[in-house]
Design a protein around this motif. Structure first.
Motif, short mmCIF file in Angstrom:
data_model
loop_
_atom_site.label_atom_id
_atom_site.label_comp_id
_atom_site.label_asym_id
_atom_site.label_seq_id
_atom_site.Cartn_x
_atom_site.Cartn_y
_atom_site.Cartn_z
N VAL A 1 0.76 -1.17 0.11
CA VAL A 1 0.00 0.07 0.03
C VAL A 1 1.06 1.30 0.05
N GLU A 2 2.08 1.24 0.77
CA GLU A 2 2.87 2.43 0.78
C GLU A 2 4.02 2.66 -0.30
N ALA A 3 4.13 1.23 -1.05
CA ALA A 3 5.26 1.29 -2.24
C ALA A 3 4.43 2.11 -3.16
N PRO A 4 5.47 2.72 -4.13
CA PRO A 4 5.24 3.32 -5.57
C PRO A 4 4.76 2.19 -6.36
N VAL A 5 4.46 2.44 -7.59
CA VAL A 5 4.12 1.40 -8.55
C VAL A 5 5.02 0.36 -8.83
N SER A 6 6.42 0.91 -9.10
CA SER A 6 7.39 0.23 -9.11
C SER A 6 7.81 -0.98 -7.81
N GLY A 7 7.75 -0.60 -6.83
CA GLY A 7 8.00 -1.03 -5.67
C GLY A 7 6.94 -2.37 -5.60
N SER A 8 5.55 -1.97 -5.74
CA SER A 8 4.45 -3.07 -5.97
C SER A 8 4.71 -4.04 -6.75
N MET A 9 5.19 -3.57 -8.05
CA MET A 9 5.39 -4.63 -9.09
C MET A 9 6.52 -5.45 -8.77
N ILE A 10 7.70 -5.07 -8.31
CA ILE A 10 8.79 -5.94 -8.04
C ILE A 10 8.34 -6.70 -6.86
N LEU A 11 7.72 -6.41 -5.83
CA LEU A 11 7.30 -7.04 -4.57
C LEU A 11 6.37 -8.23 -5.20
N ALA A 12 5.41 -8.23 -5.85
CA ALA A 12 4.33 -8.88 -6.19
C ALA A 12 4.94 -9.72 -7.17
N GLY A 13 5.64 -9.33 -8.01
CA GLY A 13 6.16 -10.03 -9.41
C GLY A 13 7.25 -11.37 -8.91
N ILE A 14 8.36 -10.49 -7.95
CA ILE A 14 9.41 -11.34 -8.02
C ILE A 14 9.58 -11.47 -6.41
#
Length: 446
Positions: free
Chosen positions: A209-222
Motif C-alpha cells: 500500500v505504501e510502495a510506489p508502482v515500481s515497488g509494488s510490481m517488484i514485490l508482487a512479481g519477484i
C-alpha cells in the motif's frame, strides 16, 4: 552466466547520465532476449561458470525478473516527467536486478542467502524513497524486521550443514538427508515469511500500500517468488522430516488462504485488495510445494510465474487509476467504465487471469496444485473449493466496484489512457496467456 551479469553491471554508468531513462529500459529488453536465447531447454544445470549455474527453475524466474524490471521502468514514466531523483531510481532498479539475477543463479547456498537478503535493500529504498504516504517508513521497517528476523536461523542452518557435510553446493546436497527437527524449522522459516504464509503476512499489505508502482510490481512479481524458489531448493536436503511435519504448513496455508480471501471482500483500498489476493495465491503455492509430489512442484512453479505477471499487471492498473483520481479508494473510483472504456477491458482481462480463467498460466498452475493437494488428502478439497470460489468472488467484486456505478462528480479533467499504458498492460497479459501454448516446457522438464 557471467556475461549477463557483466551486462547488468555495465548498465550502471548509463544511469548516471541525463535523459537515459528509455535507453536503460531498451537495454533491459535486449538483455531479456539475449538471455532467452542463451539457454536451450535442458534438464540439468547448464551454463556453469564460477559458482553460478542455471536449471529450468532458475531460468524461468530470472526471465520473469528481467521482464518485470523492464516493465517497472515503463510504469514509472511519471518520475521521468518530473525528474524525481531519476538516476538514483534507475540505479536502484539495476541493483535490484543484479541481486535477483545472482539469487536465482547461485549454486552455493551461502551466496544464495547473501543475495536473497541483499535484494531487500533496493526494495526498501524504493518503498522509503518513492512511496506516497509518511507511513512508508513504518511499512519499510515491517518489511525489514519480518524478513531479517526469520532469515537469521536460515544462516545458522546453512553453516550447520557446511560444518557437517563440508559443502554448500545445492547440487551435491541433494544426495544427503538431514533428519533434524531444529534444522528443518531453521531452513524453512525464512522462506515462509518471504512467501508470505498466513500468520507472517502482515508486512506484505503494508509494504504494497505504501510502495510506489515500481515497488509494488517488484514485490508482487519477484519478491514473493524468492520464498517459493528457496523452498523448492531446500526441501531436498530435509526430505524425511518434511514428510512428517509438512502437514502443519499445508493446513495453515489452506485455512489461511480461505480467511484471506474473505478479508479481500472487506477491503476498500484497491491496492490492499490486490496485495491480500497475493497472500491467498501464495497459500496455494506453499500447499503444493509442501505435498512434495510432482504435480505440486510443477504447479507451484507455474503459478509463481503466472501470478508474477498477473499481480504486477493489476498493480499497474491500480496505479493508472491512482494517477487520474489521486485516490485508491474503491468508493471514490467508481464508474470508470464511463471515462476509460478501453482500460476496462484490461481490468477485465487481468482480473479474469487472476481468478484462473483459461487460457492463463494461473489456470494450469491451480489445476496442478489442486491435483497435488487432492492426491495428498481428499479433505483438502473443502478448503480448495472455498478458496477458488472466493478468488472469483473478490476479483468480480473489484471489477464491478471500480468499473460500474455512478462516477464521482468532482472529476472534471481526464486522460483516457496513453499508448505507453496500454503497451505496459499488454506486455503483462500476452506472456501470461500465450505461454500456455508451450506448457510442456513448464510441466515435463524435471
Amino acid at each position: 552466466m557471467m556475461k549477463f551479469f557483466f551486462m547488468l553491471v555495465f548498465m550502471i554508468p548509463l544511469c548516471l547520465k541525463k535523459n537515459m531513462f528509455w535507453l536503460v529500459q531498451m537495454s533491459m529488453f535486449m538483455l531479456f532476449f539475449l538471455f532467452l536465447n542463451s539457454m536451450m531447454i535442458i534438464m540439468n544445470y547448464c551454463n556453469l561458470s564460477y559458482m553460478m549455474g542455471c536449471d529450468m527453475l532458475s531460468f524461468g524466474l530470472i526471465l520473469l525478473s528481467i521482464w518485470i524490471c523492464c516493465l517497472m521502468i515503463m510504469a514509472s514514466e511519471k518520475l521521468n516527467k518530473y525528474s524525481f531523483y531519476l538516476n538514483f531510481f534507475l540505479m536502484n532498479v539495476i541493483f535490484l536486478m543484479i541481486m535477483l539475477y545472482l539469487t536465482f543463479s547461485m549454486m552455493n547456498m551461502f551466496m544464495f542467502y547473501l543475495f536473497f537478503e541483499g535484494s531487500l535493500i533496493p526494495t526498501l529504498m524504493l518503498i522509503v524513497g518513492w512511496g506516497y504516504q509518511p507511513e512508508r517508513l513504518q511499512a519499510g521497517l515491517y518489511l525489514l524486521f519480518y524478513t531479517l528476523f526469520a532469515s537469521l536461523p536460515l544462516l545458522l542452518g546453512i553453516f550447520y550443514i557446511y560444518n557437517n557435510l563440508n559443502s554448500m553446493m545445492l547440487y551435491f546436497l541433494k544426495f544427503y538427508d538431514m533428519n533434524l527437527y531444529l534444522l528443518y524449522f531453521c531452513m524453512i522459516l525464512a522462506f515462509l515469511v518471504k512467501m508470505p504464509m498466513y500468520f507472517t503476512h502482515l508486512w506484505l499489505p503494508k509494504a504494497h500500500v505504501e510502495a510506489p508502482v515500481s515497488g509494488s510490481m517488484i514485490l508482487a512479481g519477484i519478491m514473493l517468488k524468492l520464498g517459493g524458489y528457496g523452498l523448492l531448493r531446500v526441501l531436498i536436503i530435509i526430505q524425511k522430516i518434511s514428510l512428517k511435519l509438512n502437514i502443519l504448513w499445508i493446513i495453515i496455508s489452506l485455512i489461511g488462504g480461505f480467511y484471506i480471501s474473505l478479508k479481500c471482500l472487506t477491503q476498500v483500498d484497491i491496492k490492499s485488495l490486490i496485495a491480500y489476493s497475493s497472500v491467498a495465491h501464495m497459500g496455494m503455492v506453499i500447499g503444493g510445494i509442501m505435498t512434495m509430489n510432482y504435480w505440486g512442484y510443477m504447479g507451484s512453479y507455474l503459478l509463481m510465474i503466472g501470478h508474477g505477471l498477473c499481480s504486477s499487471g493489476l498493480f499497474c492498473l491500480a496505479n493508472i487509476s491512482y494517477e487520474r483520481l489521486q485516490t485508491r479508494s474503491m468508493i471514490m473510483s467508481k464508474g470508470m467504465l464511463n471515462f476509460m472504456p478501453s482500460m476496462s477491458l484490461w481490468w477485465f482481462l487481468l482480473l479474469s487471469s487472476s481468478m484462473a480463467a483459461p487460457p492463463s498460466l494461473n489456470l494450469m498452475g491451480e489445476i496442478s496444485l489442486i491435483n497435488s493437494m487432492m492426491s495428498w488428502s481428499w479433505l483438502s478439497m473443502i478448503m480448495l473449493m472455498l478458496m477458488t470460489f472466493f478468488s472469483a468472488a473478490y476479483s468480480l467484486y473489484l471489477y464491478s466496484y471500480t468499473q460500474h456505478g455512478k462516477y464521482n462528480m468532482s472529476l472534471y479533467s481526464f486522460s483516457m489512457g496513453v499508448s505507453r499504458e496500454f503497451l505496459l498492460l499488454m506486455l503483462h497479459w500476452l506472456p501470461l496467456n500465450l505461454l500456455i501454448l508451450k506448457i510442456d516446457y513448464f510441466m515435463i522438464w524435471f
